[in-house]
Design an enzyme around this catalytic site. Structure first.
Site, PDB file in Angstrom:
ATOM      1  N   ASN A  57      26.210 -34.363 -24.726  1.00 47.35           N
ATOM      2  CA  ASN A  57      25.365 -33.539 -25.586  1.00 47.35           C
ATOM      3  C   ASN A  57      24.958 -32.279 -24.816  1.00 47.35           C
ATOM      4  O   ASN A  57      24.182 -32.356 -23.868  1.00 47.35           O
ATOM      5  CB  ASN A  57      24.133 -34.361 -26.005  1.00 47.35           C
ATOM      6  CG  ASN A  57      23.155 -33.582 -26.861  1.00 47.35           C
ATOM      7  OD1 ASN A  57      23.274 -32.369 -27.021  1.00 47.35           O
ATOM      8  ND2 ASN A  57      22.183 -34.281 -27.416  1.00 47.35           N
ATOM      9  N   CYS A  70      18.642 -28.275 -30.167  1.00 48.64           N
ATOM     10  CA  CYS A  70      20.067 -28.422 -30.491  1.00 48.64           C
ATOM     11  C   CYS A  70      20.463 -27.701 -31.776  1.00 48.64           C
ATOM     12  O   CYS A  70      21.656 -27.557 -32.055  1.00 48.64           O
ATOM     13  CB  CYS A  70      20.442 -29.888 -30.592  1.00 48.64           C
ATOM     14  SG  CYS A  70      19.922 -30.824 -29.173  1.00 48.64           S
ATOM     15  N   HIS A 103      26.764 -31.014 -34.519  1.00 47.26           N
ATOM     16  CA  HIS A 103      26.213 -31.073 -33.168  1.00 47.26           C
ATOM     17  C   HIS A 103      26.709 -32.367 -32.517  1.00 47.26           C
ATOM     18  O   HIS A 103      26.689 -33.436 -33.126  1.00 47.26           O
ATOM     19  CB  HIS A 103      24.686 -31.049 -33.233  1.00 47.26           C
ATOM     20  CG  HIS A 103      24.035 -31.358 -31.931  1.00 47.26           C
ATOM     21  ND1 HIS A 103      24.456 -30.789 -30.747  1.00 47.26           N
ATOM     22  CD2 HIS A 103      23.011 -32.187 -31.618  1.00 47.26           C
ATOM     23  CE1 HIS A 103      23.707 -31.259 -29.769  1.00 47.26           C
ATOM     24  NE2 HIS A 103      22.829 -32.106 -30.256  1.00 47.26           N
TER      25      HIS A 103
HETATM   26  N1  ACO Z   1      22.934 -48.347 -20.349  1.00 50.13           N
HETATM   27  C1  ACO Z   1      22.750 -49.623 -20.668  1.00 50.13           C
HETATM   28  N2  ACO Z   1      21.774 -50.052 -21.494  1.00 50.13           N
HETATM   29  C2  ACO Z   1      20.982 -49.104 -22.020  1.00 50.13           C
HETATM   30  C3  ACO Z   1      21.130 -47.740 -21.733  1.00 50.13           C
HETATM   31  C4  ACO Z   1      22.158 -47.374 -20.837  1.00 50.13           C
HETATM   32  N3  ACO Z   1      22.386 -46.096 -20.503  1.00 50.13           N
HETATM   33  N4  ACO Z   1      20.186 -47.058 -22.395  1.00 50.13           N
HETATM   34  C5  ACO Z   1      19.483 -47.942 -23.099  1.00 50.13           C
HETATM   35  N5  ACO Z   1      19.944 -49.187 -22.876  1.00 50.13           N
HETATM   36  C6  ACO Z   1      19.462 -50.439 -23.432  1.00 50.13           C
HETATM   37  C7  ACO Z   1      18.059 -50.345 -23.950  1.00 50.13           C
HETATM   38  O1  ACO Z   1      17.147 -50.536 -22.909  1.00 50.13           O
HETATM   39  C8  ACO Z   1      18.007 -51.481 -24.959  1.00 50.13           C
HETATM   40  O2  ACO Z   1      17.784 -52.670 -24.293  1.00 50.13           O
HETATM   41  P1  ACO Z   1      16.793 -53.778 -24.894  1.00 50.13           P
HETATM   42  O3  ACO Z   1      17.391 -54.162 -26.204  1.00 50.13           O
HETATM   43  O4  ACO Z   1      16.823 -54.829 -23.860  1.00 50.13           O
HETATM   44  O5  ACO Z   1      15.477 -53.079 -25.035  1.00 50.13           O
HETATM   45  C9  ACO Z   1      19.437 -51.521 -25.502  1.00 50.13           C
HETATM   46  O6  ACO Z   1      20.251 -50.789 -24.572  1.00 50.13           O
HETATM   47  C10 ACO Z   1      19.592 -50.924 -26.877  1.00 50.13           C
HETATM   48  O7  ACO Z   1      18.874 -49.715 -26.953  1.00 50.13           O
HETATM   49  P2  ACO Z   1      18.792 -48.891 -28.282  1.00 50.13           P
HETATM   50  O8  ACO Z   1      17.832 -47.781 -28.101  1.00 50.13           O
HETATM   51  O9  ACO Z   1      18.631 -49.785 -29.456  1.00 50.13           O
HETATM   52  O10 ACO Z   1      20.271 -48.310 -28.372  1.00 50.13           O
HETATM   53  P3  ACO Z   1      20.871 -47.455 -29.517  1.00 50.13           P
HETATM   54  O11 ACO Z   1      21.987 -48.164 -30.114  1.00 50.13           O
HETATM   55  O12 ACO Z   1      19.808 -46.905 -30.417  1.00 50.13           O
HETATM   56  O13 ACO Z   1      21.474 -46.231 -28.704  1.00 50.13           O
HETATM   57  C11 ACO Z   1      20.983 -43.984 -28.153  1.00 50.13           C
HETATM   58  C12 ACO Z   1      20.628 -45.419 -27.924  1.00 50.13           C
HETATM   59  C13 ACO Z   1      22.413 -43.745 -27.727  1.00 50.13           C
HETATM   60  C14 ACO Z   1      20.063 -43.108 -27.314  1.00 50.13           C
HETATM   61  C15 ACO Z   1      20.841 -43.644 -29.644  1.00 50.13           C
HETATM   62  O14 ACO Z   1      19.590 -44.101 -30.107  1.00 50.13           O
HETATM   63  C16 ACO Z   1      20.989 -42.191 -29.941  1.00 50.13           C
HETATM   64  O15 ACO Z   1      22.024 -41.614 -29.779  1.00 50.13           O
HETATM   65  N6  ACO Z   1      19.926 -41.562 -30.437  1.00 50.13           N
HETATM   66  C17 ACO Z   1      19.962 -40.160 -30.788  1.00 50.13           C
HETATM   67  C18 ACO Z   1      19.983 -39.348 -29.548  1.00 50.13           C
HETATM   68  C19 ACO Z   1      20.150 -37.910 -29.886  1.00 50.13           C
HETATM   69  O16 ACO Z   1      20.889 -37.532 -30.749  1.00 50.13           O
HETATM   70  N7  ACO Z   1      19.432 -37.074 -29.199  1.00 50.13           N
HETATM   71  C20 ACO Z   1      19.506 -35.696 -29.474  1.00 50.13           C
HETATM   72  C21 ACO Z   1      18.777 -35.071 -28.433  1.00 50.13           C
HETATM   73  S1  ACO Z   1      19.138 -33.413 -28.546  1.00 50.13           S
HETATM   74  C22 ACO Z   1      18.054 -32.447 -27.690  1.00 50.13           C
HETATM   75  O17 ACO Z   1      17.172 -31.912 -28.297  1.00 50.13           O
HETATM   76  C23 ACO Z   1      18.257 -32.224 -26.221  1.00 50.13           C
END
Ligand code: ACO
Length: 312
Positions: free
Chosen positions: A267, A112, A237
Site C-alpha cells: 500500500n 490514500c 487504491h
Molecule cells: N501476521 C500474522 N498475524 C497477524 C498479522 C501479521 N502481520 N497481523 C495481524 N495478525 C493477527 C491478528 O493479531 C489476529 O489475531 P487474533 O485473531 O489472535 O487476534 C488475526 O491475525 C486476524 O486479524 P484480523 O484483523 O481479523 O485480520 P484481517 O483479516 O482483518 O486482516 C488487515 C487484517 C489485512 C489489516 C485487514 O483488516 C485490512 O486490510 N484492513 C484494511 C487496511 C487498509 O486498507 N488500510 C488502508 C490504510 S491506507 C492509509 O491511509 C495509509
C-alpha cells in the site's frame, strides 16, 4: 475539449523488502500476509531519500511524457501524508528543483484518496480556462511512519510516487465524472499516533473500504451516463487484494480488468493509483478511448472516484 491526463510517470525505490524479510522482523509469515492482503513485497526508500526526492523523479517522467517544459506548468499539487517536513511543502521543493518558475505550489492531505482529490482540484482550474497545465503527484515514504515492531501495520505499506500532468484533451476524452467525500467521524480508525506511527483499526477500515469503493465506483458511472459493461479497467487504491476484489465483483468485471500492483508494492497510499495506471499503460493493457474507473479511500476518512475516457 475535456480535461485529462497528458503525461504520466512513476518512481519506486530500488530496495525490495519481502514477506520473508519481515518474518525476521516481526511475528508474521509470508502465508498470512499473502492470503490476508495479497502483498508479497514492497519498496523501501533509503535513509538519504526523502519524499520530495521520490516525487521529483516521478514528476520529471510525467513532464517528459507530456512533452512540455517545467516552465509551462501553472500549478503543482502534491498529495502526501509523509512530507519531508510540515513546511515548506513538497510541492514547493519540487517546484524549485524542476525549475517550474511560474507554478503555484501546494501540498494536499487526503491520505490514500489524495491523488483523486488532486486530480479533481486540478480539473476545476483547467476546465475554467484559468490554468493550462497542472502537475499532480501522489507520493509517500510511509516507511518513516511505520512502526516496524507492529505486525498489524508493518506488513502493509511501501514507498513510491506517481505523477500526472493534466491538461486539455480531445472532446469526449478525459475526466467524465467524479465523486469526492469525507467522513471525519471515522478519523479514529486510521491516524498518526503520538509517537508518529500509523495506527489502524484494520477491520473497521476494511468494512468502510469495501462499502465505499463499491458505492463510489457505481456513482461515477451513473454520473457519466455509463453502465458497468462500459468499464474497460478498474484501477482501485492498492490496499488489500480482498478489498480490490470486492470492488471488481461489485462492477461485475472479469479478473483481467482489475489493475493489480499490490503484490509488488504494498500500500503506497496516494501513490498507488497513478503507479498502477503507469504499469497498465506500459503493459499495453490500456488503449485510447478505454473507460477507466479509478477509486481510492483512506484516512480521514476520505474517498474519491473518477470515471475517465483515456487518451489525449
Ligand atoms: N501476521 C500474522 N498475524 C497477524 C498479522 C501479521 N502481520 N497481523 C495481524 N495478525 C493477527 C491478528 O493479531 C489476529 O489475531 P487474533 O485473531 O489472535 O487476534 C488475526 O491475525 C486476524 O486479524 P484480523 O484483523 O481479523 O485480520 P484481517 O483479516 O482483518 O486482516 C488487515 C487484517 C489485512 C489489516 C485487514 O483488516 C485490512 O486490510 N484492513 C484494511 C487496511 C487498509 O486498507 N488500510 C488502508 C490504510 S491506507 C492509509 O491511509 C495509509
Amino acid at each position: 475539449m475535456g480535461t485529462g491526463i497528458i503525461g504520466i510517470g512513476r518512481e519506486l525505490p530500488e530496495k525490495i523488502l519481502t514477506n520473508f524479510d519481515l518474518e525476521k522482523m516481526v511475528d508474521t509469515n509470508d502465508e498470512w500476509i499473502r492470503t490476508r492482503t495479497g502483498i508479497e513485497e514492497r519498496r523501501i526508500a533509503d535513509d538519504n531519500t526523502d519524499t520530495s526526492d521520490i516525487a521529483l523523479a516521478a514528476a520529471k517522467k510525467a513532464i517528459d511524457d507530456a512533452g512540455i517544459h517545467p516552465e509551462d506548468i501553472d500549478m503543482i499539487m502534491v498529495a502526501t501524508v509523509t512530507p519531508d517536513q510540515s513546511f515548506p511543502s513538497v510541492a514547493c521543493m519540487i517546484q524549485e528543483k524542476l525549475g517550474a518558475k511560474k507554478a503555484a505550489a501546494m501540498d494536499l492531505s487526503a491520505a490514500c484518496a489524495g491523488f483523486m482529490y488532486g486530480m479533481i482540484t486540478a480539473q476545476q482550474f483547467i476546465d475554467t480556462g484559468v490554468y493550462k497545465y497542472i502537475l499532480v503527484v501522489g507520493v509517500e515514504k510511509l516507511s518513516k511512519i511505520t512502526n516496524w515492531e507492529d505486525r498489524n501495520t508493518a506488513v502493509l505499506f511501501g514507498d513510491g510516487a506517481g505523477a500526472a500532468v493534466l491538461g486539455k484533451v480531445s472532446e469526449g476524452r478525459g475526466i467524465l465524472s467524479f465523486e469526492l467525500g469525507a467522513d471525519g467521524s471515522g478519523g479514529k480508525h486510521l491516524y498518526l499516533d503520538e509517537e508518529d506511527y500509523i495506527y489502524m483499526n484494520g477491520r473497521e477500515v476494511f468494512k468502510f473500504a469495501v462499502r465505499q469503493m463499491g458505492e463510489s465506483s457505481e456513482n461515477v458511472l451513473v454520473k457519466a451516463g455509463l453502465s458497468k459493461e462500459d468499464v474497460d479497467f478498474l484501477i482501485p487504491h492498492q490496499a488489500n487484494i480482498r478489498i480490490m476484489e470486492a470492488s471488481r465483483q461489485r462492477l461485475n468485471l472479469p479478473e483481467e480488468k482489475l489493475s493489480k500492483t499490490v503484490h509488488k508494492y504494498g500500500n503506497t497510499s496516494a501513490a498507488s493509483i497513478p503507479i498502477s495506471l503507469v504499469e497498465e499503460l506500459e503493459a499495453g493493457k490500456i488503449k485510447d478511448d478505454d473507460v477507466l474507473v479509478m477509486v481510492g479511500f483512506g484516512g480521514g476518512l476520505t474517498w474519491g472516484a473518477i470515471a475517465m475516457r483515456w487518451g489525449r
